[in-house]
Design a protein around this motif. Structure first.
Motif, PDB file in Angstrom:
ATOM      1  N   LEU A  46       0.883  -1.180   0.109  1.00  0.00           N
ATOM      2  CA  LEU A  46       0.034   0.094   0.103  1.00  0.00           C
ATOM      3  C   LEU A  46       0.954   1.261   0.006  1.00  0.00           C
ATOM      4  CD1 LEU A  46      -2.766  -0.873   2.578  1.00  0.00           C
ATOM      5  CD2 LEU A  46      -2.734  -1.069  -0.092  1.00  0.00           C
ATOM      6  N   SER A  47       1.915   1.240   0.685  1.00  0.00           N
ATOM      7  CA  SER A  47       3.130   2.298   0.853  1.00  0.00           C
ATOM      8  C   SER A  47       3.399   2.474  -0.572  1.00  0.00           C
ATOM      9  CB  SER A  47       3.732   2.173   1.940  1.00  0.00           C
ATOM     10  OG  SER A  47       4.859   3.167   1.832  1.00  0.00           O
ATOM     11  N   THR A  48       3.936   1.318  -1.283  1.00  0.00           N
ATOM     12  CA  THR A  48       4.130   1.615  -2.535  1.00  0.00           C
ATOM     13  C   THR A  48       3.331   2.252  -3.607  1.00  0.00           C
ATOM     14  OG1 THR A  48       5.466  -0.354  -2.313  1.00  0.00           O
ATOM     15  CG2 THR A  48       5.527   0.400  -4.729  1.00  0.00           C
ATOM     16  N   LEU A  49       2.070   2.006  -3.520  1.00  0.00           N
ATOM     17  CA  LEU A  49       1.024   2.696  -4.153  1.00  0.00           C
ATOM     18  C   LEU A  49       1.071   4.261  -3.867  1.00  0.00           C
ATOM     19  CD1 LEU A  49      -1.945   0.151  -4.109  1.00  0.00           C
ATOM     20  CD2 LEU A  49      -0.321   0.520  -6.027  1.00  0.00           C
ATOM     21  N   CYS A  50       1.210   4.549  -2.656  1.00  0.00           N
ATOM     22  CA  CYS A  50       1.468   5.919  -2.203  1.00  0.00           C
ATOM     23  C   CYS A  50       2.331   6.564  -2.966  1.00  0.00           C
ATOM     24  CB  CYS A  50       1.619   6.039  -0.665  1.00  0.00           C
ATOM     25  SG  CYS A  50       0.108   5.534   0.183  1.00  0.00           S
ATOM     26  N   THR A  51       3.839   6.126  -2.771  1.00  0.00           N
ATOM     27  CA  THR A  51       4.959   6.590  -3.483  1.00  0.00           C
ATOM     28  C   THR A  51       4.758   6.652  -4.995  1.00  0.00           C
ATOM     29  OG1 THR A  51       6.040   4.518  -3.482  1.00  0.00           O
ATOM     30  CG2 THR A  51       6.638   5.977  -1.914  1.00  0.00           C
ATOM     31  N   PHE A  52       3.901   5.839  -5.644  1.00  0.00           N
ATOM     32  CA  PHE A  52       3.670   5.986  -7.157  1.00  0.00           C
ATOM     33  C   PHE A  52       2.897   7.150  -7.405  1.00  0.00           C
ATOM     34  CE2 PHE A  52       0.814   5.194 -10.690  1.00  0.00           C
ATOM     35  CZ  PHE A  52       1.966   5.029 -11.787  1.00  0.00           C
ATOM     36  N   ASN A  53       1.760   7.428  -6.294  1.00  0.00           N
ATOM     37  CA  ASN A  53       0.924   8.289  -6.435  1.00  0.00           C
ATOM     38  C   ASN A  53       1.678   9.923  -6.460  1.00  0.00           C
ATOM     39  OD1 ASN A  53      -1.420   9.992  -6.317  1.00  0.00           O
ATOM     40  ND2 ASN A  53      -1.389  10.158  -4.333  1.00  0.00           N
ATOM     41  N   TYR A  54       2.833   9.932  -5.703  1.00  0.00           N
ATOM     42  CA  TYR A  54       3.647  11.067  -5.740  1.00  0.00           C
ATOM     43  C   TYR A  54       4.196  11.439  -6.882  1.00  0.00           C
ATOM     44  CZ  TYR A  54       3.854  10.105  -0.626  1.00  0.00           C
ATOM     45  OH  TYR A  54       3.481   9.886   0.571  1.00  0.00           O
ATOM     46  N   THR A  55       4.414  10.410  -7.817  1.00  0.00           N
ATOM     47  CA  THR A  55       4.968  10.661  -8.921  1.00  0.00           C
ATOM     48  C   THR A  55       3.886  11.198 -10.067  1.00  0.00           C
ATOM     49  OG1 THR A  55       4.213   8.356 -10.089  1.00  0.00           O
ATOM     50  CG2 THR A  55       6.761   8.764  -8.973  1.00  0.00           C
ATOM     51  N   ARG A  56       2.558  10.920  -9.835  1.00  0.00           N
ATOM     52  CA  ARG A  56       1.475  11.482 -10.318  1.00  0.00           C
ATOM     53  C   ARG A  56       1.343  13.018  -9.925  1.00  0.00           C
ATOM     54  NH1 ARG A  56       1.756   9.416 -14.688  1.00  0.00           N
ATOM     55  NH2 ARG A  56       3.883   9.149 -13.821  1.00  0.00           N
ATOM     56  N   ILE A  57       1.517  13.225  -8.741  1.00  0.00           N
ATOM     57  CA  ILE A  57       1.605  14.462  -8.321  1.00  0.00           C
ATOM     58  C   ILE A  57       2.542  15.395  -8.743  1.00  0.00           C
ATOM     59  CG2 ILE A  57       1.723  16.148  -6.273  1.00  0.00           C
ATOM     60  CD1 ILE A  57       0.406  13.796  -4.634  1.00  0.00           C
TER      61      ILE A  57
END
Length: 242
Positions: A116-127
């Protein structure tokens, strides 16, 4: 009229700063600076662009770095844990069996939190990508609210913290169970197989659970550090515009 014109120019320049500050748009500092004559429209525009580019670059580079490292660590941790659970060596009647099962459940929860934390860091790239898109497409009103950035960072910090807590408690329970089994294990000697291993004997596969917890813990620690660093960078960019 001149004063009103400066305020209008400042508002036009500050449109990209919807990514920074409270309430969705951080343009008060730029408006006041231009209105007071301390900052020209060109200077305000350059300052806005520099801050938005800094935020976009920080989120993109840090997000991609953390994402790939976390993905590798999470896959290894999950693979080791699945292998350990597929070949259980703990007898439910053995000493410390309850603690071992409890520890495995906590470590499994930590591994899930790592993904789940990996998905959060991927979301940072989208931001970061959306920040760049906002900077390049102001005329199309492509914006990202500051509240969504803060929420994404706080969720990342929360998931990493909870996952690390599960892994640490799981490690404590695992070491306690292994110590209990080590103190109570007995050995016998057979004619052909040498040492006889009973249900309470500590075996190499027990170390796999510890290795899985260590990998998940490292993944979550990396995500926590990246999230806190990005939160610091974000706040610094927002304060610079105040």
């Amino acid at each position: 009229d001149v004063h009103a014109g400066r305020v209008d120019d400042a508002r036009a320049v500050a449109v990209p700063m919807a990514v920074l500050g409270r309430g969705g748009t951080r343009r008060v500092g730029v408006v006041r600076a231009v209105a007071s004559g301390g900052m020209s429209r060109g200077e305000a525009g350059r300052e806005v662009q520099v801050n938005v580019k800094r935020v976009a670059s920080s989120f993109s580079r840090s997000g991609w770095t953390a994402f790939w490292l976390q993905l590798a660590l999470s896959i290894v941790a999950s693979g080791i844990l699945v292998f350990a659970l597929a070949f259980p060596v703990v007898d439910t009647r053995a000493s410390g069996a309850g603690a071992s099962l409890f520890a495995q459940a906590l470590i499994a929860a930590g591994s899930v939190a790592s993904f789940l934390s990996t998905l959060c860091t991927f979301n940072y790239t989208r931001i970061g990508a959306r920040c760049r898109l906002q900077l390049e497409s102001v005329q199309h009103k492509v914006t990202i609210k500051a509240a969504s950035i803060r929420t994404a960072l706080r969720i990342g910090v929360l998931i990493s913290t909870v996952g690390m807590l599960c892994c640490v408690i799981g490690l404590q329970a695992t070491t306690g169970a292994l110590l209990s089994r080590l103190l109570t294990q007995t050995y016998g000697v057979g004619r052909t197989s040498g040492a006889v291993i009973n249900a309470s004997t500590v075996q190499p596969i027990d170390i796999f659970v510890i290795q899985a917890a260590a990998n998940a813990l490292l993944s979550l620690l990396l995500a926590l550090v990246i999230s806190l660093w990005l939160l610091t960078q974000y706040k610094a960019s927002a304060v610079a515009q105040a």
